[in-house]
Scaffold this active site. Structure first.
Site, PDB file in Angstrom:
ATOM      1  N   GLU A  77       0.823  -1.213   0.000  1.00 14.46           N
ATOM      2  CA  GLU A  77       0.000   0.000   0.000  1.00 14.46           C
ATOM      3  C   GLU A  77       0.864   1.274   0.000  1.00 14.46           C
ATOM      4  O   GLU A  77       0.869   2.044   0.960  1.00 14.46           O
ATOM      5  CB  GLU A  77      -0.950   0.008   1.200  1.00 14.46           C
ATOM      6  CG  GLU A  77      -2.019  -1.054   1.135  1.00 14.46           C
ATOM      7  CD  GLU A  77      -3.027  -0.963   2.259  1.00 14.46           C
ATOM      8  OE1 GLU A  77      -4.146  -1.487   2.105  1.00 14.46           O
ATOM      9  OE2 GLU A  77      -2.702  -0.369   3.322  1.00 14.46           O
ATOM     10  N   GLU A 118      -6.333  -7.857  -0.708  1.00 11.42           N
ATOM     11  CA  GLU A 118      -6.888  -7.774   0.643  1.00 11.42           C
ATOM     12  C   GLU A 118      -8.377  -7.482   0.576  1.00 11.42           C
ATOM     13  O   GLU A 118      -8.836  -6.703  -0.255  1.00 11.42           O
ATOM     14  CB  GLU A 118      -6.226  -6.655   1.457  1.00 11.42           C
ATOM     15  CG  GLU A 118      -4.783  -6.872   1.824  1.00 11.42           C
ATOM     16  CD  GLU A 118      -4.268  -5.732   2.706  1.00 11.42           C
ATOM     17  OE1 GLU A 118      -5.110  -5.030   3.329  1.00 11.42           O
ATOM     18  OE2 GLU A 118      -3.049  -5.532   2.766  1.00 11.42           O
TER      19      GLU A 118
END
Length: 658
Positions: A153, A305
């Site tokens: 991320e 995710e």
């Protein structure tokens, strides 16, 4: 070039982040037992393990990871091995405080969380490269390795002096001379002219409003600086394992990272997806992110995710009700995902994410969450061979662009109530509710394969993009464009006439006299619809049809919706039902039909390859009428004439020959 297919091997990957360093080693064998019971085929290891591997500068402790890699291989579970560079150890910040990021006010962001690194720091980059080199060399030939996951991320911003030096080098490469930069940034305004590169700083805290062109370039630079970090590590692992695909996980619709540009450097495009279970638009939001990621990937993509239940970062964190996790997981597969993964496998007992759900929750193997996870794993095994690698075809594209988003987000704009992402979602929702298959594209992309192209809003457009849209519409393509589009050039400079002249000619607009943004909750009445958020004082040139005019107020009688040939311009945002109907009519005229006609409200139909997915987003049962016989791959039963879907129900149908 390796691809997701090289990792999936004709199936849909199922699993998630595995953080065994948080648990005693005797738990690991039990984890493998439960993973096999749940149908897990892939785990991501090492995402936040930098301090475990390098507990002090230059040290290497790989023994625990060796045992885990061997354990996963023995259990038949593939490993997506992460470079753990998103979370440097405390020793780095203590020994090298220059690696820590600084806010725009100059405050040091210290260690003790994650993503606490300056992307421009040579010291950080040197340590990250050295660790990645050793990690890749050690596990290049390990049979468990199926994919590389770089960092995690990417979302760090920094305004430090090191970033300032890097920003100046980036600006010099972009603008070549200080004089050209002054012209691009309009520094004649407020005496902002720069004489030397050394005077230029990142857009830090100032007395009043910042230069929007300065901010625009800094956003471009920040995305590029992070991309440099990614490609440096990607190149290292690719050199050791040219046959292993590489990815990094995007955050959905995150402003700081131009995902179009990044996707070109990934073998696998992956995204983290966290719709709010309480959001009535959650299913549509999930579909939109799937369509966007699939378009960036130009094919199958990966859910890196998602949450098996609740997250931990909203003001109120609601769990997913029974069945919703399954519904959204299969929805991702329907829209092109060849991997469905979670954060994380086993729910943490300590740390700031101990209330973030996991595949194996605090309730353990007898909990409701794990039971649903096992069902999903079993169903993905049933359909994986038939769906993996198959395409999702869309005849409609929504145009989306980070430059336009960045430009429209400037502080000093006509209305802070107009949010770019909300507009994109509103237009996509109109198509989703109408059952129309949708993709996304950049404004400069080849649009010839689409029957209809939608522009919710692109405030900033390059000349090439404008010429592309004009050529598409004049070539017979159906173009529908939203308000405040084509206003500025790539430097954020307002184009003469308040809209580019080529677009005004395309839509039949002589002049945009004024923009009339609306107050919160206010609406404007128009023929056949009610507008929200925005309105515009347009003077048509007589070549276009007024589809809808404003009624009442200052704009009474002026066009709200204009149409010229196959090009339509909306100077307001119609309420959801009206927008759905308008886009549905344009789609029908363009020859675009819903995937399945006459669906009940809340039921979604998606065709992937030869399979038809039906997904009920409602809490009540719904019946879908379908001609002919079909086999539901999830139940093994044949249907004839229709399907009954329960609450959050899913059917995956294959035609049965007559």
């Amino acid at each position: 070039m390796p691809s997701l297919h090289d990792a999936t091997r004709g199936r849909v990957l199922f699993g998630g982040d595995y953080n065994p360093e948080q648990w005693p080693e005797e738990v690991w064998a039990d984890d493998v037992r439960l993973m096999k019971e749940a149908g897990v085929t892939s785990v991501t290891l090492g995402v936040f393990s930098w301090a475990m591997i390098e507990p002090r500068p230059g040290a290497r402790e790989f023994g625990w990871l060796d045992r885990l890699m061997d354990l996963m291989h023995a259990g038949g579970i593939g490993v997506v091995l992460a470079t753990p560079t998103s979370s440097p150890p405390p020793w780095m910040g203590a020994l090298h405080p220059e690696t820590l990021p600084r806010t725009e006010e100059g405050t040091v962001v210290t260690y003790g969380s994650r993503q606490h690194f300056c992307p421009s720091s040579p010291v950080y980059r040197r340590y990250a490269a050295a660790l990645t080199e050793d990690l890749a060399a050690r596990y290049a030939d390990h049979p468990a390795l199926t994919m590389w996951h770089i960092n995690n991320e990417y979302c760090t911003h920094c305004w430090c002096d090191g970033t300032a030096d890097h920003f100046r080098r980036w600006l010099a490469a972009r603008h070549r001379t200080v004089a050209a930069l002054n012209e691009a940034w309009g520094t004649a305004f407020w005496s902002q002219r720069y004489d030397t590169w050394s005077e230029i700083l990142p857009p830090r805290r100032v007395q009043y409003l910042r230069n929007p062109a300065h901010e625009l370039d800094f956003k471009r630079f920040t995305s590029d600086a992070l991309l440099e970090c990614y490609t440096a590590e990607r190149d290292i692992v690719a050199r050791h394992t040219p046959h292993i695909p590489v990815t990094t996980n995007f955050m959905p619709l995150w402003e700081g990272q131009d995902a179009w540009a990044w996707a070109e450097h990934e073998d696998v495009v992956s995204v983290d997806v966290y719709p709010d279970p309480k959001d009535p638009r959650g299913g549509q939001y999930n579909a939109m992110l799937a369509d966007m990621t699939r378009s960036q990937a130009c094919g199958p993509w990966m859910v890196m995710e998602q949450a098996a239940g609740s997250v931990n970062w909203r003001e109120v964190n609601h769990p997913k009700p029974a069945g919703l996790n399954r519904l959204w997981s299969l929805q991702a597969v329907a829209r092109g995902a060849d991997a469905v993964c979670y954060f994380q496998w086993r729910q943490s007992r300590q740390g700031s994410e101990k209330f973030h759900s996991a595949m194996l929750s605090h309730a353990g193997e007898h909990g409701r969450t794990f039971a649903e996870v096992k069902r999903i794993g079993a169903e993905l095994a049933l359909i994986g061979a038939e769906v993996s690698g198959k395409e999702v075809t869309a005849e409609v594209a929504v145009l989306h662009d980070w430059d336009a988003w960045w430009g429209a987000a400037q502080q000093d704009r006509p209305s802070s109530l107009v949010a770019y992402t909300e507009l994109v979602q509103a237009w996509h929702a109109a198509l989703w509710e109408g059952g129309i298959a949708t993709g996304f594209a950049r404004p400069e992309a080849d649009l010839s394969g689409y029957r209809m192209v939608l522009v919710p809003q692109l405030y900033l457009l390059s000349d090439a993009a404008i010429d592309n849209l004009v050529a598409y519409a004049r070539g017979g393509g159906t173009l529908v464009c939203g308000f405040f589009t084509g206003v500025a050039d790539p430097d954020g400079r307002v184009r003469p006439g308040g809209m580019d002249s080529r677009l005004r000619a395309l839509f039949g607009i002589r002049t945009v006299h004024e923009w009339w943004p609306l107050e919160a909750g206010a609406t404007v009445e128009c023929d056949g619809l009610r507008g929200t958020l925005w309105s515009e004082e347009l003077e048509p040139d007589g070549s276009a049809e007024t589809v809808s005019a404003y009624r009442g107020g200052e704009l009474d009688g002026l066009p709200a919706v204009l149409r010229k040939g196959t090009a339509t311009y909306l100077s307001t945002l119609p309420e959801p039902g009206a927008l759905r109907d308008l886009l549905g009519r344009r789609a029908a005229e363009a020859g675009v039909r819903p995937v399945v006609e006459g669906l009940p409200t809340g039921v979604e139909a998606v065709r992937r390859g030869e399979l038809l997915f039906l997904l009920n987003h409602g809490r009540s049962p719904a019946g879908v009428k379908l001609p002919g016989r079909r086999l539901d791959l999830l139940t093994g039963t044949e249907t004839d004439g229709g399907v009954e879907l329960g609450r959050f129900g899913v059917a995956v149908l294959r035609d049965v020959p007559a």
